[in-house]
Motif scaffolding. Sequence first.
Motif: not given
Length: 171
Positions: A16, A19-20, A22-23, A26-27, A130
């Motif tokens: 990433s 950051g998209n 990566e987010e 994480t979810i 995002t």
Amino acid sequence: MGLMNYKKKIAIIYTSVTGNTEELATIIYNTFLKYPFDTVVYQVDRFPLSRLGDVDVLIIGTYTWGNGEIPKEMDKLYRALEFLNKKSLVTAVFGTGDSFYPSYCGAVDKFRDMLFVHTSLAATLKVELTPGQQDVKRCENLVQVIYNKFNEASSKTLSSRETNYKLGKQC
Ligand SMILES: Cc1cc2nc3c(=O)[nH]c(=O)nc-3n(C[C@H](O)[C@H](O)[C@H](O)COP(=O)(O)O)c2cc1C
């Protein structure tokens, strides 16, 4: 007894830049915490490719670059999986992209096609930029499909449902 305590290993390997993805990773990781797996998240450059053979389920997360391309930092992982050619390895691929581009999440499609041939592909997930609240449910669906596929593969039962997994279920 020891065998009963053995938790199956899941690796979520992602890349990433902004950051998209990566987010999204994480979810998906947080969703997996509700399941009886030993789940670890790695940025692609932190994952030792020599450990690929040790994981029971492999989940790949990627953004798309250029014109529908796989990011350069994912090339080695892509080639290692082709070489490993392990049909018992349950896999999934997710990614974020921008539908402004003609090849929306093209890197997900490229990984999907390779994983379908060389591994046991369970599912794919594409998210527009995002991740939003609506994508949490889609991640839950993805994880459930992976879990089902893993259980099916473990019990080595072939059923007619197998056909639903052609090119992985789109979540
Ligand atoms: C130069 C460039 C090329 C891109 N090409 C594509 C593309 O072909 N297809 C696509 O779906 N998204 C494309 N994107 C959008 C990114 O994949 C998207 O912004 C993604 O969410 C970035 O992920 P990240 O935040 O995890 O880095 C491109 C973005 C840039 C800057």
